[in-house]
Design a protein around this motif. Structure first.
Motif, PDB file in Angstrom:
ATOM      1  N   LYS A   9       8.163  22.128 -23.088  1.00  0.00           N
ATOM      2  CA  LYS A   9       8.388  22.338 -24.932  1.00  0.00           C
ATOM      3  C   LYS A   9       7.497  22.512 -25.579  1.00  0.00           C
ATOM      4  N   LYS A  10       7.127  21.702 -25.293  1.00  0.00           N
ATOM      5  CA  LYS A  10       5.940  22.267 -26.628  1.00  0.00           C
ATOM      6  C   LYS A  10       4.842  23.562 -25.749  1.00  0.00           C
ATOM      7  N   ALA A  11       4.830  23.542 -24.840  1.00  0.00           N
ATOM      8  CA  ALA A  11       4.369  25.398 -24.453  1.00  0.00           C
ATOM      9  C   ALA A  11       5.644  25.898 -25.143  1.00  0.00           C
ATOM     10  N   GLN A  12       6.612  25.933 -25.114  1.00  0.00           N
ATOM     11  CA  GLN A  12       7.695  26.973 -25.743  1.00  0.00           C
ATOM     12  C   GLN A  12       7.252  27.144 -27.211  1.00  0.00           C
ATOM     13  N   GLN A  13       7.378  26.211 -27.227  1.00  0.00           N
ATOM     14  CA  GLN A  13       7.398  26.104 -28.888  1.00  0.00           C
ATOM     15  C   GLN A  13       6.532  26.663 -29.464  1.00  0.00           C
ATOM     16  N   PHE A  14       4.980  26.709 -28.698  1.00  0.00           N
ATOM     17  CA  PHE A  14       3.993  27.361 -29.041  1.00  0.00           C
ATOM     18  C   PHE A  14       3.521  28.778 -29.056  1.00  0.00           C
ATOM     19  N   LEU A  15       4.689  29.313 -27.943  1.00  0.00           N
ATOM     20  CA  LEU A  15       4.906  30.704 -27.234  1.00  0.00           C
ATOM     21  C   LEU A  15       5.685  31.489 -27.831  1.00  0.00           C
ATOM     22  N   GLY A  16       6.170  30.585 -28.830  1.00  0.00           N
ATOM     23  CA  GLY A  16       7.087  30.859 -29.774  1.00  0.00           C
ATOM     24  C   GLY A  16       6.757  30.928 -31.151  1.00  0.00           C
ATOM     25  N   ASN A  17       5.828  30.669 -31.946  1.00  0.00           N
ATOM     26  CA  ASN A  17       5.149  30.920 -32.613  1.00  0.00           C
ATOM     27  C   ASN A  17       5.162  32.335 -33.164  1.00  0.00           C
ATOM     28  N   ASP A  18       5.397  32.440 -34.188  1.00  0.00           N
ATOM     29  CA  ASP A  18       4.824  34.536 -34.951  1.00  0.00           C
ATOM     30  C   ASP A  18       3.913  34.433 -34.575  1.00  0.00           C
ATOM     31  N   LYS A  19       2.742  33.802 -35.496  1.00  0.00           N
ATOM     32  CA  LYS A  19       1.546  34.283 -35.051  1.00  0.00           C
ATOM     33  C   LYS A  19       0.572  34.211 -33.865  1.00  0.00           C
ATOM     34  N   VAL A  20       1.295  33.479 -32.923  1.00  0.00           N
ATOM     35  CA  VAL A  20       0.949  33.643 -30.928  1.00  0.00           C
ATOM     36  C   VAL A  20       1.443  33.862 -30.873  1.00  0.00           C
ATOM     37  N   LYS A  21       2.182  35.207 -31.199  1.00  0.00           N
ATOM     38  CA  LYS A  21       2.728  36.299 -30.534  1.00  0.00           C
ATOM     39  C   LYS A  21       2.188  37.437 -30.761  1.00  0.00           C
ATOM     40  N   ASP A  22       2.010  37.489 -32.229  1.00  0.00           N
ATOM     41  CA  ASP A  22       0.976  38.763 -32.837  1.00  0.00           C
ATOM     42  C   ASP A  22      -0.458  38.529 -32.183  1.00  0.00           C
ATOM     43  N   ALA A  23      -0.899  37.284 -31.311  1.00  0.00           N
ATOM     44  CA  ALA A  23      -2.112  37.465 -31.185  1.00  0.00           C
ATOM     45  C   ALA A  23      -2.187  37.962 -29.367  1.00  0.00           C
ATOM     46  N   LEU A  24      -1.000  37.998 -28.948  1.00  0.00           N
ATOM     47  CA  LEU A  24      -0.195  38.145 -27.250  1.00  0.00           C
ATOM     48  C   LEU A  24      -0.804  39.551 -27.107  1.00  0.00           C
ATOM     49  N   LYS A  25      -0.102  39.896 -28.254  1.00  0.00           N
ATOM     50  CA  LYS A  25       0.221  41.684 -28.330  1.00  0.00           C
ATOM     51  C   LYS A  25      -1.153  42.740 -29.510  1.00  0.00           C
ATOM     52  N   SER A  26      -1.831  41.594 -29.437  1.00  0.00           N
ATOM     53  CA  SER A  26      -3.081  42.309 -29.878  1.00  0.00           C
ATOM     54  C   SER A  26      -4.705  43.011 -28.902  1.00  0.00           C
ATOM     55  N   GLU A  27      -4.443  44.247 -29.497  1.00  0.00           N
ATOM     56  CA  GLU A  27      -5.782  45.189 -28.839  1.00  0.00           C
ATOM     57  C   GLU A  27      -7.066  43.741 -28.020  1.00  0.00           C
ATOM     58  N   LYS A  28      -7.706  42.740 -28.338  1.00  0.00           N
ATOM     59  CA  LYS A  28      -8.503  41.520 -28.300  1.00  0.00           C
ATOM     60  C   LYS A  28      -8.145  40.900 -26.767  1.00  0.00           C
ATOM     61  N   ALA A  29      -6.104  40.879 -27.121  1.00  0.00           N
ATOM     62  CA  ALA A  29      -5.554  40.628 -25.675  1.00  0.00           C
ATOM     63  C   ALA A  29      -5.804  41.245 -24.924  1.00  0.00           C
ATOM     64  N   GLU A  30      -5.684  42.573 -25.152  1.00  0.00           N
ATOM     65  CA  GLU A  30      -5.113  43.420 -24.038  1.00  0.00           C
ATOM     66  C   GLU A  30      -6.434  43.806 -23.209  1.00  0.00           C
ATOM     67  N   ASN A  31      -7.645  43.649 -23.720  1.00  0.00           N
ATOM     68  CA  ASN A  31      -8.656  43.401 -23.287  1.00  0.00           C
ATOM     69  C   ASN A  31      -8.908  42.228 -22.478  1.00  0.00           C
ATOM     70  N   VAL A  32      -8.825  41.875 -22.951  1.00  0.00           N
ATOM     71  CA  VAL A  32      -9.324  40.146 -21.756  1.00  0.00           C
ATOM     72  C   VAL A  32      -8.399  40.408 -21.159  1.00  0.00           C
ATOM     73  N   SER A  33      -6.784  40.190 -21.296  1.00  0.00           N
ATOM     74  CA  SER A  33      -6.000  40.387 -19.794  1.00  0.00           C
ATOM     75  C   SER A  33      -6.065  41.456 -19.157  1.00  0.00           C
ATOM     76  N   ASP A  34      -6.229  42.564 -19.379  1.00  0.00           N
ATOM     77  CA  ASP A  34      -7.091  43.864 -17.843  1.00  0.00           C
ATOM     78  C   ASP A  34      -8.112  43.106 -17.492  1.00  0.00           C
ATOM     79  N   ASP A  35      -9.371  42.465 -18.124  1.00  0.00           N
ATOM     80  CA  ASP A  35     -10.193  42.161 -17.570  1.00  0.00           C
ATOM     81  C   ASP A  35      -9.887  41.209 -16.226  1.00  0.00           C
TER      82      ASP A  35
END
Length: 70
Positions: A9-35
């Motif tokens: 439940k806490k993980a779902q709430q964390f991932l539902g946070n707008d700031k977290v969603k924005d961070a996961l869609k960032s260029e930095k997240a793209e580079n880290v996830s690709d690697d």
């Protein structure tokens, strides 16, 4: 499994946070996830002797679509 349900439940709430969603869609997240995805896929491909290469690449591509901005 009350403890697991609470963590879930806490993980779902964390991932539902707008700031977290924005961070996961960032260029930095793209580079880290690709690697990370490239390294994991390479390790799994090596461990299986390339037998499941196409399935591994497909799984990597599907995961990549969920993280980052590309």
């Amino acid at each position: 499994m009350a403890g697991f349900d609470d963590i879930s439940k806490k993980a779902q709430q964390f991932l539902g946070n707008d700031k977290v969603k924005d961070a996961l869609k960032s260029e930095k997240a793209e580079n880290v996830s690709d690697d990370l995805l490239d390294k994991v896929a390479g390790a799994v491909d090596k461990a299986t002797g390339g037998k499941y290469h196409d399935q591994i690449e497909n799984a990597k591509d599907q995961a990549d679509k969920k993280i980052g901005n590309e």
